[in-house]
Design a protein around this motif. Structure first.
Motif, PDB file in Angstrom:
ATOM      1  N   PRO A  68      37.795  33.907  50.391  1.00  0.00           N
ATOM      2  CA  PRO A  68      38.497  33.685  49.118  1.00  0.00           C
ATOM      3  C   PRO A  68      38.666  32.203  48.822  1.00  0.00           C
ATOM      4  O   PRO A  68      38.381  31.353  49.680  1.00  0.00           O
ATOM      5  CB  PRO A  68      39.859  34.347  49.371  1.00  0.00           C
ATOM      6  CG  PRO A  68      40.077  34.163  50.843  1.00  0.00           C
ATOM      7  CD  PRO A  68      38.719  34.299  51.466  1.00  0.00           C
ATOM      8  N   PRO A  69      39.133  31.863  47.620  1.00  0.00           N
ATOM      9  CA  PRO A  69      39.442  30.455  47.331  1.00  0.00           C
ATOM     10  C   PRO A  69      40.429  29.905  48.351  1.00  0.00           C
ATOM     11  O   PRO A  69      41.394  30.570  48.721  1.00  0.00           O
ATOM     12  CB  PRO A  69      40.060  30.515  45.936  1.00  0.00           C
ATOM     13  CG  PRO A  69      39.524  31.768  45.332  1.00  0.00           C
ATOM     14  CD  PRO A  69      39.387  32.739  46.468  1.00  0.00           C
ATOM     15  N   TYR A  70      40.177  28.679  48.811  1.00  0.00           N
ATOM     16  CA  TYR A  70      41.041  28.058  49.820  1.00  0.00           C
ATOM     17  C   TYR A  70      42.216  27.307  49.208  1.00  0.00           C
ATOM     18  O   TYR A  70      43.057  26.786  49.916  1.00  0.00           O
ATOM     19  CB  TYR A  70      40.229  27.087  50.680  1.00  0.00           C
ATOM     20  CG  TYR A  70      39.250  27.756  51.622  1.00  0.00           C
ATOM     21  CD1 TYR A  70      39.071  29.139  51.634  1.00  0.00           C
ATOM     22  CD2 TYR A  70      38.504  26.984  52.504  1.00  0.00           C
ATOM     23  CE1 TYR A  70      38.170  29.728  52.499  1.00  0.00           C
ATOM     24  CE2 TYR A  70      37.597  27.574  53.372  1.00  0.00           C
ATOM     25  CZ  TYR A  70      37.427  28.947  53.363  1.00  0.00           C
ATOM     26  OH  TYR A  70      36.535  29.531  54.224  1.00  0.00           O
ATOM     27  N   ASN A  71      42.226  27.196  47.869  1.00  0.00           N
ATOM     28  CA  ASN A  71      43.304  26.494  47.174  1.00  0.00           C
ATOM     29  C   ASN A  71      43.331  25.005  47.519  1.00  0.00           C
ATOM     30  O   ASN A  71      44.384  24.419  47.750  1.00  0.00           O
ATOM     31  CB  ASN A  71      44.660  27.140  47.499  1.00  0.00           C
ATOM     32  CG  ASN A  71      45.719  26.832  46.455  1.00  0.00           C
ATOM     33  OD1 ASN A  71      45.413  26.304  45.398  1.00  0.00           O
ATOM     34  ND2 ASN A  71      46.948  27.172  46.757  1.00  0.00           N
ATOM     35  N   THR A  72      42.145  24.409  47.559  1.00  0.00           N
ATOM     36  CA  THR A  72      42.051  22.996  47.909  1.00  0.00           C
ATOM     37  C   THR A  72      42.218  22.074  46.710  1.00  0.00           C
ATOM     38  O   THR A  72      42.405  20.875  46.870  1.00  0.00           O
ATOM     39  CB  THR A  72      40.677  22.699  48.535  1.00  0.00           C
ATOM     40  OG1 THR A  72      39.672  23.001  47.573  1.00  0.00           O
ATOM     41  CG2 THR A  72      40.460  23.533  49.785  1.00  0.00           C
ATOM     42  N   GLY A  73      42.099  22.621  45.495  1.00  0.00           N
ATOM     43  CA  GLY A  73      42.158  21.790  44.305  1.00  0.00           C
ATOM     44  C   GLY A  73      40.817  21.238  43.895  1.00  0.00           C
ATOM     45  O   GLY A  73      40.718  20.484  42.930  1.00  0.00           O
ATOM     46  N   ASN A  74      39.759  21.609  44.612  1.00  0.00           N
ATOM     47  CA  ASN A  74      38.419  21.114  44.300  1.00  0.00           C
ATOM     48  C   ASN A  74      37.828  21.919  43.153  1.00  0.00           C
ATOM     49  O   ASN A  74      37.559  23.093  43.293  1.00  0.00           O
ATOM     50  CB  ASN A  74      37.533  21.232  45.551  1.00  0.00           C
ATOM     51  CG  ASN A  74      36.150  20.678  45.328  1.00  0.00           C
ATOM     52  OD1 ASN A  74      35.822  20.212  44.239  1.00  0.00           O
ATOM     53  ND2 ASN A  74      35.336  20.722  46.365  1.00  0.00           N
ATOM     54  N   GLU A  75      37.617  21.285  42.018  1.00  0.00           N
ATOM     55  CA  GLU A  75      37.080  21.981  40.850  1.00  0.00           C
ATOM     56  C   GLU A  75      35.707  21.460  40.447  1.00  0.00           C
ATOM     57  O   GLU A  75      35.247  21.686  39.348  1.00  0.00           O
ATOM     58  CB  GLU A  75      38.048  21.839  39.667  1.00  0.00           C
ATOM     59  CG  GLU A  75      39.380  22.515  39.902  1.00  0.00           C
ATOM     60  CD  GLU A  75      40.298  22.404  38.707  1.00  0.00           C
ATOM     61  OE1 GLU A  75      40.395  21.300  38.145  1.00  0.00           O
ATOM     62  OE2 GLU A  75      40.902  23.411  38.333  1.00  0.00           O
ATOM     63  N   GLY A  76      35.034  20.773  41.381  1.00  0.00           N
ATOM     64  CA  GLY A  76      33.807  20.096  41.010  1.00  0.00           C
ATOM     65  C   GLY A  76      32.530  20.851  41.286  1.00  0.00           C
ATOM     66  O   GLY A  76      31.457  20.277  41.218  1.00  0.00           O
ATOM     67  N   TRP A  77      32.606  22.147  41.617  1.00  0.00           N
ATOM     68  CA  TRP A  77      31.363  22.856  41.898  1.00  0.00           C
ATOM     69  C   TRP A  77      31.410  24.260  41.357  1.00  0.00           C
ATOM     70  O   TRP A  77      32.407  24.692  40.809  1.00  0.00           O
ATOM     71  CB  TRP A  77      31.031  22.833  43.401  1.00  0.00           C
ATOM     72  CG  TRP A  77      32.175  22.907  44.328  1.00  0.00           C
ATOM     73  CD1 TRP A  77      33.132  21.967  44.542  1.00  0.00           C
ATOM     74  CD2 TRP A  77      32.493  23.995  45.214  1.00  0.00           C
ATOM     75  NE1 TRP A  77      34.026  22.389  45.497  1.00  0.00           N
ATOM     76  CE2 TRP A  77      33.646  23.625  45.922  1.00  0.00           C
ATOM     77  CE3 TRP A  77      31.903  25.225  45.487  1.00  0.00           C
ATOM     78  CZ2 TRP A  77      34.226  24.451  46.879  1.00  0.00           C
ATOM     79  CZ3 TRP A  77      32.480  26.035  46.446  1.00  0.00           C
ATOM     80  CH2 TRP A  77      33.626  25.637  47.125  1.00  0.00           C
TER      81      TRP A  77
END
Length: 522
Positions: A68-77
């Motif tokens: 699942p999404p790791y909730n890292t805040g990475n929205e670049g991919w």
């Protein structure tokens, strides 16, 4: 048991019950002339897609893997690893309400994950287990909600996967690992069903046969054990005549009668000259495999860069996904817990690595493991399903060509709901889909159309009728009974109304169910 509380929890802990049940609309079947496959790829919201699987698969899935999404805040991919994704924000607003605007990142992530894991738990059978990839950002919260849903006694392990080959220069301390959290439906069943891992080439290389043992290659191991047991403190005489006793604070591994039998069968090793310390032989042909532990190195199961190279080679392009999982990692899970004929479900399918791993393993051992993938993003067909097609058919050119695995799958989208918001049946889906749904709710088996009007089928002595007409109300009365042709011990009959008296219903073992009130809601 400690429990985790967060803003919005009371709104989502039972939300899985309110999720509308949607039909699955098959769009196409790939590589199967029969027009259907037990392998499924589903495009749609994974919460609703999981709900749509319940009639056919509740309590039938052996293994679930999710990344699942790791909730890292990475929205670049391409895979938006952040619960601020517009789809999630919209869902939170609808389910949690206005207070959802004040949620922290962790609150949002927990609200998103809880009902999904709740539905996943319902799909697992009693032998089943769930494997969840996660990093340090949410692993502690994840374990607490898994304790709540599965029960703390059903925690199996926290596997640490070495995801990199070297430190990340951009970080103060580079993250070199991720977690794979494992919970079982029932711990005792998990322990009984866990497989050993196949030996690697490196492990089999240590097996030799210097004495031409007819049983084949072997390795020797220490024949002593820690402690003092009087019946394991005998003297051993080697073939050369040299005598040995156990070293201080240790004893032999077996009692003397067991040792003598092993000696007579040539299962002991005393060195090339027959005068060495006694050691016991373990034969390659008798090894069923090796036990797993909680440290999985990138040498054994691959790393993120390998996963990226793998998908880029399939599509002959770069940077489709930043950190896809390598198929070898999922193959490790399959080796451990999915036997031929069993099903693995991945409801955060991403690039389709889980299907790739299943197809690889089926090709290697001739098994028929099955996969169900769910992907909510628009690339479900163009990347997820397309990757699986290329793996099945083969990909690459010339010296880099990879032979196809064979196999097939059916591709689905989420259709309309079975019930409208006012609780009435949605007639737009067609009577066959309604019949299929009602039959599933009663029998948990696949629906087969019948020739007799209104008959859904017969199972274990009970005949099921769905007396329904979209243009007019239906009434169960003696006139309808005279049209019933199927002989059965009991009858379950759905209709809009019933005019039969109680005595007659008892005489013929009839159970009346009112449409739509008495239709089970998933």
């Amino acid at each position: 048991m400690p429990t985790l509380h967060w803003i919005g929890k009371e709104k989502v802990i039972n939300h899985h019950q309110d999720v509308p049940y949607r039909i699955l609309d098959k769009q196409y079947t790939f590589n199967n002339d029969e027009g259907s496959s037990e392998n499924k790829i589903i495009h749609g919201d994974n919460l609703e897609a999981l709900k749509s699987l319940l009639p056919e698969y509740e309590g039938k899935i052996k293994c679930i893997y999710i990344d699942p999404p790791y909730n890292t805040g990475n929205e670049g991919w391409v895979y938006n690893d952040n619960v601020n994704d517009p789809k999630i924000k919209k869902w939170l607003h609808e389910v949690v309400g206005k207070e959802g605007e004040d949620l922290s990142r962790h609150d949002k992530w927990l609200c998103m994950m809880y009902p999904r894991i709740k539905l996943l738990s319902k799909l697992l059978n009693d032998d089943g287990a769930i494997f969840i990839s996660i990093d340090d950002m949410e692993v502690h919260y994840l374990c607490l909600i898994l304790d709540e849903i599965f029960g703390k006694p059903n925690f199996v392990a926290n596997v640490v996967w070495q995801k990199r080959t070297s430190p990340d220069d951009r970080a103060t301390i580079g993250a070199g690992h991720e977690h794979i959290i494992i919970y079982s439906k029932k711990w005792e069943n998990f322990r009984r069903n866990l497989n050993k891992l196949p030996l690697t080439k490196k492990q089999t290389a240590s097996f030799k046969n210097p004495d031409n043992d007819p049983r084949g290659a072997w390795v020797s191991s220490d024949f002593t054990a820690q402690g003092f047991r009087p019946n394991q403190m005998y003297e051993i005489t080697t073939p050369s005549g040299k005598k040995y006793s156990p070293p201080e604070s240790r004893c032999w591994k077996n009692i003397e009668s067991v040792f003598l039998k092993a000696h007579e069968e040539g299962r002991m090793w005393y060195g090339k000259n027959g005068d060495g310390v006694p050691r016991r032989k373990t034969y390659l042909a008798e090894r069923e495999g090796v036990a797993s532990w909680t440290w999985w190195t990138n040498e054994e199961v691959g790393h993120n860069q390998e996963g990226k190279q793998e998908i880029n080679s399939i599509f002959d392009s770069a940077s489709l996904f930043d950190t896809p999982k390598p198929s070898r990692l999922i193959e490790r899970i399959l080796h451990l817990y999915v036997n031929p004929g069993e099903i693995i479900l991945d409801s955060f399918a991403g690039s389709g690595t889980t299907a790739h791993a299943v197809l690889n393993l089926n090709k290697a051992d001739g098994g028929n493991r099955k996969f169900i993938l769910i992907e909510m993003e628009e690339y479900a067909d163009t990347i997820t399903a397309e990757r699986v097609k290329r793996v099945i058919n083969g990909y690459g050119e010339n010296s880099k060509a990879v032979e196809g695995t064979g196999g097939n799958f059916s591709y689905y989208t989420l259709g309309e709901t079975v019930f409208l918001e006012d609780g009435f049946l949605n007639e737009n889906i067609g009577i066959d889909k309604i019949n299929e749904y009602v039959w599933f709710t009663e029998t948990r088996t696949k629906y087969e159309p019948q020739t007799e009007p209104y008959l859904l089928g017969k199972k274990e002595g009970t005949a099921y009728y769905f007396f329904y007409d979209k243009d007019s109300g239906t009434t169960l009365d003696e006139s309808f009974l005279r049209k019933v042709k199927t002989k059965a011990d009991q009858y379950i009959i759905y209709a809009d109304n019933c005019l039969l008296d109680e005595a007659l219903m008892q005489k013929y073992h009839i159970v009346f169910k009112k449409i739509p009130r008495d239709i089970t809601r998933f």
